[in-house]
Design an enzyme around this catalytic site. Structure first.
Site, PDB file in Angstrom:
ATOM      1  N   SER A  12      -2.447  -1.448 -67.166  1.00 37.06           N
ATOM      2  CA  SER A  12      -1.445  -0.445 -67.547  1.00 37.06           C
ATOM      3  C   SER A  12      -0.127  -1.310 -68.050  1.00 37.06           C
ATOM      4  O   SER A  12      -0.080  -2.506 -67.518  1.00 37.06           O
ATOM      5  CB  SER A  12      -1.084   0.342 -66.452  1.00 37.06           C
ATOM      6  OG  SER A  12      -0.062   1.117 -66.751  1.00 37.06           O
ATOM      7  N   TYR A  17       1.533   1.928 -57.607  1.00 44.18           N
ATOM      8  CA  TYR A  17       0.663   1.938 -58.582  1.00 44.18           C
ATOM      9  C   TYR A  17       0.571   0.577 -59.522  1.00 44.18           C
ATOM     10  O   TYR A  17      -0.191   0.025 -60.021  1.00 44.18           O
ATOM     11  CB  TYR A  17       0.851   3.020 -59.382  1.00 44.18           C
ATOM     12  CG  TYR A  17      -0.177   3.180 -60.676  1.00 44.18           C
ATOM     13  CD1 TYR A  17      -1.242   3.568 -60.547  1.00 44.18           C
ATOM     14  CD2 TYR A  17       0.750   3.008 -61.959  1.00 44.18           C
ATOM     15  CE1 TYR A  17      -2.009   3.691 -61.715  1.00 44.18           C
ATOM     16  CE2 TYR A  17      -0.257   3.289 -63.230  1.00 44.18           C
ATOM     17  CZ  TYR A  17      -1.750   3.411 -62.812  1.00 44.18           C
ATOM     18  OH  TYR A  17      -2.415   3.649 -63.947  1.00 44.18           O
TER      19      TYR A  17
END
Length: 257
Positions: free
Chosen positions: A144, A156
């Site tokens: 990501s 995350y």
């Protein structure tokens, strides 16, 4: 088309979104694709049916990740579907995010679950896959953009940073087997994780102004990049992380009228 004919692939988290786009594209290139899902069987069945309707080959494999025995369950299903064939391509795509897991509000359970699914699972899935993968295989991890721009979802982001490190380390270790390992890092993409792109038009407009190509990514944009790394065209590329984000944050946002 067809450059993955006679290859096999496992795509985790392949029932929806980016994972579905990856599975669909690999199947269109000729691969037999194992469509992994955690709980949404109807979505996985839809993905398999779409692939088969388009003339491809696929089967679904259920395994909840981040729980004891997850890798055993996954590879039992994979072995049944492959029916003795080796594995050629592994795409570690499955992940979860807890938007409340910021430095202020994250709980130990939030932290442990995200690391279990986003880091531990791909590590041990890869470990097991290497036992059934042919030399010259391909491993692609889906990371990501939050690994290089700041986000409140700290936990995350940490898990995705770990995945980037895993890719570089594996690339060095697996070179003697001719197995390439690369990482695809999506930018802001129109998936269920980003439904606000549809529900918050002003916020979406602000995002598009930060992207050189002026839009959010689509799952197919990511699937195409993964298919490249899975192909023979990427045979001399390993240990790389490629940002697939349309030119996100290349400079100050453009003035808008």
């Amino acid at each position: 088309m067809g450059n993955l004919t006679d290859r096999t692939a496992l795509v985790t988290g392949a029932s929806r979104g980016i994972g579905r786009a990856i599975a669909t594209r690999l199947a269109a290139e000729g691969a037999l694709v194992a469509v992994h899902y955690g709980s949404n069987q109807s979505a996985a069945d839809e993905t398999v049916a779409a692939i088969r309707d388009a003339g491809g080959q696929a089967f679904a494999v259920r395994a909840e990740l981040g729980v004891p025995g997850d890798v055993d369950t996954l590879f039992d299903g994979l072995a049944a579907g492959l029916d003795g064939r080796p594995l050629d391509i592994l795409v570690n795509n499955a992940a979860t995010i807890a938007y409340a897991a910021t430095i202020d509000t994250a709980t130990p359970d939030d932290f442990d679950r995200q690391f279990a699914i986003n880091v531990r699972a791909p590590f041990f899935i890869t470990q097991r896959a290497l036992g059934v993968m042919r030399d010259g295989g391909r491993i692609i991890n889906v990371s990501s953009g939050v690994t290089w721009f700041a986000t409140p979802e700290t936990v995350y982001a940490m898990t995705k940073g770990a995945l980037n490190v895993l890719g570089r380390s594996l690339a060095q270790q697996l070179g003697p087997r001719g197995i390439t390992v690369n990482t695809v890092s999506p930018g802001i993409t129109a998936t269920e994780m980003n439904t606000w792109l549809d529900t918050e038009p002003e916020r979406a407009r602000q995002v598009y102004a930060m992207v050189a190509l002026g839009r959010a990514g689509q799952p197919a944009d990511i699937g195409d990049a993964v298919a490249f790394f899975a192909s023979d065209d990427a045979r001399w590329i390993t240990g790389e992380t490629v940002e697939v984000n349309g030119g996100l944050l290349l400079g100050p946002p453009r003035p808008t009228n």
